[in-house]
Scaffold this motif. Sequence first.
Motif, short mmCIF file in Angstrom:
data_model
loop_
_atom_site.label_atom_id
_atom_site.label_comp_id
_atom_site.label_asym_id
_atom_site.label_seq_id
_atom_site.Cartn_x
_atom_site.Cartn_y
_atom_site.Cartn_z
N UNK A 250 -5.85 45.73 33.46
CA UNK A 250 -5.70 46.17 32.49
C UNK A 250 -4.82 47.45 32.08
N UNK A 251 -3.59 46.80 31.65
CA UNK A 251 -2.37 48.03 31.40
C UNK A 251 -3.04 49.41 32.72
N UNK A 252 -2.38 48.67 33.88
CA UNK A 252 -2.61 49.76 35.08
C UNK A 252 -4.00 49.84 35.96
N UNK A 253 -5.65 49.26 35.19
CA UNK A 253 -6.40 49.63 35.83
C UNK A 253 -7.56 48.50 36.16
N UNK A 254 -7.24 48.37 37.38
CA UNK A 254 -7.74 47.23 37.78
C UNK A 254 -9.67 46.75 37.56
N UNK A 255 -9.81 45.28 37.03
CA UNK A 255 -11.20 45.54 37.03
C UNK A 255 -11.95 43.80 37.44
N UNK A 256 -12.99 43.91 37.37
CA UNK A 256 -13.58 42.99 37.63
C UNK A 256 -14.53 43.14 36.00
N UNK A 257 -14.78 41.70 35.67
CA UNK A 257 -15.58 41.72 34.13
C UNK A 257 -16.93 41.88 34.57
N UNK A 258 -16.85 42.56 33.95
CA UNK A 258 -19.28 42.29 34.32
C UNK A 258 -19.53 41.65 32.87
N UNK A 259 -18.53 41.23 32.41
CA UNK A 259 -19.76 40.23 30.69
C UNK A 259 -18.64 39.46 30.10
N UNK A 260 -18.64 38.55 29.34
CA UNK A 260 -18.00 37.94 28.27
C UNK A 260 -19.27 37.43 27.44
#
Length: 174
Positions: free
Chosen positions: A46-56
Amino acid sequence: MKTILAAVVITGILMLHSCSSDDDSSADGNDDSCGEVTNQPVQGNFRGESFVSPDAFYKQFNFGGMTTYRVDIYTKERIDGDCLFPFFEGAQDNILFSISTLDVQTITLSESGENTLNFNRIVNGVTQIELAECGEINITNYNATTGEIQGTVYAKGQEGSVVDGNFTLQFCDN
């Protein structure tokens, strides 16, 4: 107040520009020109930062006799608030899209037209939107008893953001 107003404006835009179609996907169910979903928990860059979604979550909205559902995929842990008005450390980064029904469906994304996905960032009340230029959302299951929706998403943003993987959405009833 500016954050709430921005959220209302974004929701309105998404609802005006969102609907689904089973006819927009290729023969194998993937938009091959953009990429394919990886069998993993929803994650990306997301805009240059890696993420693993914690919630949706998904939220139901009714406007003018029409019902639509907005999906929020978080890119970081919520530190306060609830699913309707979450608060995050730093920028509020969410991936947003809308669906018109809870039915099993495939939505092919584009950066213009009806089917959109936003990489949405709010900083100090100012909203920055990066539209997906291509991708696909698949709603694969809706459990009416638990209210959960399951599906997959793959999307590439105009500025290089990417989301990819499997999601489970909880109903936000706040």
